[in-house]
Design a protein around this motif. Structure first.
Motif, PDB file in Angstrom:
ATOM      1  N   GLY A  67       0.809  -1.211   0.000  1.00  0.00           N
ATOM      2  CA  GLY A  67       0.000   0.000   0.000  1.00  0.00           C
ATOM      3  C   GLY A  67       0.843   1.261   0.000  1.00  0.00           C
ATOM      4  N   ALA A  68       2.112   1.131  -0.381  1.00  0.00           N
ATOM      5  CA  ALA A  68       3.001   2.296  -0.456  1.00  0.00           C
ATOM      6  C   ALA A  68       2.387   3.346  -1.377  1.00  0.00           C
ATOM      7  N   LYS A  99      -0.710  10.106   3.164  1.00  0.00           N
ATOM      8  CA  LYS A  99      -1.200   8.745   3.388  1.00  0.00           C
ATOM      9  C   LYS A  99      -0.198   7.938   4.213  1.00  0.00           C
ATOM     10  N   TYR A 100      -0.740   7.013   4.974  1.00  0.00           N
ATOM     11  CA  TYR A 100       0.115   6.194   5.828  1.00  0.00           C
ATOM     12  C   TYR A 100       0.990   5.229   5.032  1.00  0.00           C
ATOM     13  N   GLY A 101       0.595   4.886   3.824  1.00  0.00           N
ATOM     14  CA  GLY A 101       1.451   4.065   2.969  1.00  0.00           C
ATOM     15  C   GLY A 101       2.761   4.769   2.646  1.00  0.00           C
ATOM     16  N   ASN A 102       2.746   6.077   2.657  1.00  0.00           N
ATOM     17  CA  ASN A 102       3.948   6.877   2.451  1.00  0.00           C
ATOM     18  C   ASN A 102       4.708   7.040   3.766  1.00  0.00           C
ATOM     19  N   VAL A 150       5.155  -1.821  -2.113  1.00  0.00           N
ATOM     20  CA  VAL A 150       4.401  -2.783  -2.918  1.00  0.00           C
ATOM     21  C   VAL A 150       3.076  -2.133  -3.259  1.00  0.00           C
ATOM     22  N   ASN A 151       2.903  -1.874  -4.545  1.00  0.00           N
ATOM     23  CA  ASN A 151       1.671  -1.264  -5.028  1.00  0.00           C
ATOM     24  C   ASN A 151       1.659  -1.403  -6.545  1.00  0.00           C
ATOM     25  N   PRO A 152       0.654  -2.092  -7.110  1.00  0.00           N
ATOM     26  CA  PRO A 152       0.616  -2.271  -8.565  1.00  0.00           C
ATOM     27  C   PRO A 152       0.349  -0.979  -9.329  1.00  0.00           C
ATOM     28  N   ASN A 153      -0.062   0.074  -8.611  1.00  0.00           N
ATOM     29  CA  ASN A 153      -0.405   1.339  -9.272  1.00  0.00           C
ATOM     30  C   ASN A 153       0.609   2.458  -9.063  1.00  0.00           C
ATOM     31  N   SER A 213       7.237  -2.642  -6.228  1.00  0.00           N
ATOM     32  CA  SER A 213       6.923  -3.939  -6.793  1.00  0.00           C
ATOM     33  C   SER A 213       5.402  -4.073  -6.865  1.00  0.00           C
ATOM     34  N   PRO A 214       4.883  -4.734  -7.893  1.00  0.00           N
ATOM     35  CA  PRO A 214       3.430  -4.884  -7.986  1.00  0.00           C
ATOM     36  C   PRO A 214       2.857  -5.900  -6.995  1.00  0.00           C
TER      37      PRO A 214
END
Length: 144
Positions: free
Chosen positions: A19-20, A26-29, A45-48, A58-59
């Motif tokens: 959820g980066a 955002k907390y992913g950051n 890790v985030n496909p977007n 990485s996706p």
């Protein structure tokens, strides 16, 4: 949260933040930045999101492990419960030999998510936040 679960989480050689995000609000950051601020090897890790903090994301966890030949990883989860449940299915397949721990940030899980976890995975949940309690774990694992 058991101190041993947190200590085990930090014994990993590498870390991933599911959820980066490039959005600094955002907390992913914030969680990914926490790892970098503590000189820990971490990958988003985030496909977007192709890149966060000038580091290629990485996706998926599986893609990350296969592309870097990781043999020891812990994962901070900053996704919606629905996405977290899918992530757990992936982590269950990898197993506890590779996955040292899964730390669910507040709001990233629900009862169904936790029920999907293999009994062999080291799960940290219960509303605890790595931003507030991570340093204790680093001390316990002797990484700080």
């Amino acid at each position: 949260m058991a101190a041993e679960s947190v200590r085990q989480f930090f014994t990993a050689r590498s870390f991933a933040v599911a959820g980066a995000s490039t959005d600094t609000a955002k907390y992913g950051n914030k969680v990914l930045k926490w790892y970098y601020d503590h000189d820990l090897s971490a990958t988003g890790v985030n496909p977007n999101e192709p890149v966060v903090y000038a580091v290629k994301c990485s996706p998926s966890i599986t893609t990350l492990i296969e592309s870097t030949h990781l043999d020891s990883i812990s994962v901070s989860v900053v996704t919606s419960p629905r996405v977290s449940q899918l992530l757990l299915e992936e982590l269950n397949r990898l197993g506890p030999g590779v996955v040292k721990g899964v730390w669910f940030q507040p709001g990233s899980y629900d009862n169904a998510t936790l029920a999907a976890a293999s009994k062999d995975l080291n799960i940290i949940a219960g509303g605890r936040c790595i931003l507030l309690e991570g340093e204790q774990g680093l001390h316990a694992s002797e990484k700080l």
